[in-house]
Design a protein around this motif. Sequence first.
Motif, PDB file in Angstrom:
ATOM      1  N   GLU A 151      31.577 -15.383 -12.188  1.00  0.00           N
ATOM      2  CA  GLU A 151      32.942 -15.131 -12.611  1.00  0.00           C
ATOM      3  C   GLU A 151      33.724 -14.352 -11.545  1.00  0.00           C
ATOM      4  O   GLU A 151      34.702 -14.848 -11.004  1.00  0.00           O
ATOM      5  CB  GLU A 151      32.930 -14.336 -13.928  1.00  0.00           C
ATOM      6  N   VAL A 152      33.307 -13.127 -11.265  1.00  0.00           N
ATOM      7  CA  VAL A 152      33.981 -12.280 -10.285  1.00  0.00           C
ATOM      8  C   VAL A 152      32.942 -11.475  -9.513  1.00  0.00           C
ATOM      9  O   VAL A 152      31.819 -11.264  -9.988  1.00  0.00           O
ATOM     10  CB  VAL A 152      34.993 -11.308 -10.946  1.00  0.00           C
ATOM     11  N   SER A 190      31.839 -20.858  -8.503  1.00  0.00           N
ATOM     12  CA  SER A 190      32.823 -20.285  -9.426  1.00  0.00           C
ATOM     13  C   SER A 190      32.915 -20.989 -10.762  1.00  0.00           C
ATOM     14  O   SER A 190      33.504 -20.469 -11.703  1.00  0.00           O
ATOM     15  CB  SER A 190      34.205 -20.307  -8.775  1.00  0.00           C
ATOM     16  N   THR A 194      39.918 -16.245 -13.872  1.00  0.00           N
ATOM     17  CA  THR A 194      38.861 -17.225 -13.583  1.00  0.00           C
ATOM     18  C   THR A 194      39.077 -18.516 -14.374  1.00  0.00           C
ATOM     19  O   THR A 194      39.707 -18.509 -15.441  1.00  0.00           O
ATOM     20  CB  THR A 194      37.458 -16.687 -13.941  1.00  0.00           C
TER      21      THR A 194
END
Length: 280
Positions: A156-157, A142, A113
């Motif tokens: 982040e994810v 993001s 990231t």
Amino acid sequence: MDCKLELPSMVTASAVRISSLFSSSGVTSFHPPHQPEVSTGVISLSIPNISYRGLLRSPAAGRRDFLRGIAMASVLLIKSSDSKAREVEVGSYLPLFSSDPSFVLFRASPSDTPALRAGNVQPYEFILPPSWKQTRVANILSGNYCQPKCAEPWVEVKFEDEKQGKVQVVASPLIRLTNKPNATIEDIGSPEKVIASLGPFVTGNTYDSDELLETSIEKHGNQTYYSYVLETPYALTGSHNLAKATAKGSTVVLFVASANDKQWPASQETLKAMVDSFQI
């Protein structure tokens, strides 16, 4: 006419796709080279013998159509690559979790990231069932556009499974919660105070204190974590949410596991195990 085009190396030139795009853009024939000429960081394509439809088309118009076709081809190839990546189960590339081989271990690194690369978030890890898939985070969410100094939280994810639910890691600048630099989660306040600020990032829309069913505090070494169980009937993320928050450096990191009413009965123990495993 001969021309030479420099494309980013991520675009692997497909003669068939580009040719079809040229046909719809006014280019009637396209003769790709037998072998791309590869240089550092780019792929060079020598594209000779391009003929244009119509005798009255100006060279400038032809060049515009040509470049438009290349841009369209780049987008299609990139989207195709992203789509394929989202179809891959994490069990095909993540290592088994040593304590329980029914899970795999995701350990975030700077390559994952923008915030990790910028040093705004410290590496974190958690476990996942091997059948889950990582989903792409939209650029606007993001933090890619605002690193290294983001004023608002970012995602982040994200991972999900249609039958079990989804999880995501949300990071928030510490300054949104306290003026004390490098504060711990305890410095920010009680579990109830922290979730009051971060609740909308758990639910995806709004947070009501009545939705909080349970809180707990746990320590791993010097790191303190606040854990939450929420019943959120109006949440965009799902009617059942589990969360775990901690602070490190200049960031508060929140791990969220969500499920709808259909997923929850069978997946709640799995989601709890995933939340329990999260650490930074």
